[in-house]
Design a protein around this motif. Sequence first.
Motif, PDB file in Angstrom:
ATOM      1  N   GLY A  35      40.145  29.201  49.141  1.00  0.00           N
ATOM      2  CA  GLY A  35      39.038  29.225  48.202  1.00  0.00           C
ATOM      3  C   GLY A  35      39.585  29.237  46.780  1.00  0.00           C
ATOM      4  O   GLY A  35      40.785  29.427  46.568  1.00  0.00           O
ATOM      5  N   ILE A  36      38.704  29.040  45.813  1.00  0.00           N
ATOM      6  CA  ILE A  36      39.123  29.038  44.407  1.00  0.00           C
ATOM      7  C   ILE A  36      38.175  29.917  43.595  1.00  0.00           C
ATOM      8  O   ILE A  36      36.969  29.728  43.622  1.00  0.00           O
ATOM      9  N   VAL A  37      38.769  30.868  42.872  1.00  0.00           N
ATOM     10  CA  VAL A  37      38.028  31.661  41.900  1.00  0.00           C
ATOM     11  C   VAL A  37      38.550  31.253  40.525  1.00  0.00           C
ATOM     12  O   VAL A  37      39.722  31.452  40.209  1.00  0.00           O
ATOM     13  N   GLU A  38      37.676  30.655  39.739  1.00  0.00           N
ATOM     14  CA  GLU A  38      38.016  30.250  38.382  1.00  0.00           C
ATOM     15  C   GLU A  38      37.611  31.403  37.461  1.00  0.00           C
ATOM     16  O   GLU A  38      36.614  32.078  37.710  1.00  0.00           O
ATOM     17  N   PHE A  39      38.390  31.649  36.413  1.00  0.00           N
ATOM     18  CA  PHE A  39      37.985  32.722  35.513  1.00  0.00           C
ATOM     19  C   PHE A  39      38.424  32.442  34.090  1.00  0.00           C
ATOM     20  O   PHE A  39      39.363  31.718  33.827  1.00  0.00           O
ATOM     21  N   TYR A  44      34.344  33.391  38.466  1.00  0.00           N
ATOM     22  CA  TYR A  44      33.303  32.557  39.067  1.00  0.00           C
ATOM     23  C   TYR A  44      33.901  31.918  40.315  1.00  0.00           C
ATOM     24  O   TYR A  44      34.964  31.302  40.251  1.00  0.00           O
ATOM     25  N   THR A  45      33.243  32.078  41.466  1.00  0.00           N
ATOM     26  CA  THR A  45      33.743  31.462  42.691  1.00  0.00           C
ATOM     27  C   THR A  45      33.439  29.975  42.645  1.00  0.00           C
ATOM     28  O   THR A  45      32.298  29.563  42.789  1.00  0.00           O
ATOM     29  N   ALA A  73      39.751  37.668  32.107  1.00  0.00           N
ATOM     30  CA  ALA A  73      39.340  38.809  32.941  1.00  0.00           C
ATOM     31  C   ALA A  73      40.170  38.825  34.224  1.00  0.00           C
ATOM     32  O   ALA A  73      39.693  38.468  35.296  1.00  0.00           O
ATOM     33  N   ILE A  74      41.410  39.251  34.112  1.00  0.00           N
ATOM     34  CA  ILE A  74      42.330  39.222  35.251  1.00  0.00           C
ATOM     35  C   ILE A  74      41.897  40.202  36.340  1.00  0.00           C
ATOM     36  O   ILE A  74      41.817  39.849  37.518  1.00  0.00           O
TER      37      ILE A  74
END
Length: 197
Positions: A35-39, A44-45, A73-74
């Motif tokens: 999966g990818i969580v962009e931030f 944001y998933t 926002a790590i």
Amino acid sequence: MAEDFTMNGRRYNRLEVVKKVTEDFVKKRQNDRIGIVEFAGRPYTLCPLTLDYGVLLQFLERAKIGMIEDGTAIGSSIATSLNRLKKTKSKSKVIILLTDGVNNMGNIDPQNAAELARALGVKIYTIGAGSKGKVPYPVKDFFGNKVYQWVIIDLNEDSLRSIAETTGGKYFRARDTASLKKIYTEIDKLEKTKVET
């Protein structure tokens, strides 16, 4: 948006290079739910965990600068990733955290998020991406042409090292496209599980 990475002799912003290298990494994996969580200022998933790499890469291609408010926002991004991973029954659960900045947004401390990851049995590989100090940053001049300003971008390597060590992962430093590709190749080799068929 800093353009301190190059591909084929041409400058690209960091996101474009990361997207290309990540695409190559995904294509090498088999039987992994990814999966990818962009931030930026918040996580944001972009794509939930899936075995459908075609769909995953379509979502990755859509990632653009400016989709999320600015910031880094790590800790919150780790927490969002953990939320996606907590119900999976995989033998190995891994987060690859790639960032070019210092945690300056979100309400979760990165080290606290790392402790939570360790408690959930999730390993985090951290990648500090980009040059430290002055980097070329594109802006428009009076005539609308792209020109570069030199801006200072910081990287908290101590924090990224600590996150990785806390979870049994490893910290990497990507100064350019070649080193980023090499890092993803190394992670690919480190994260292999034997499967009986």
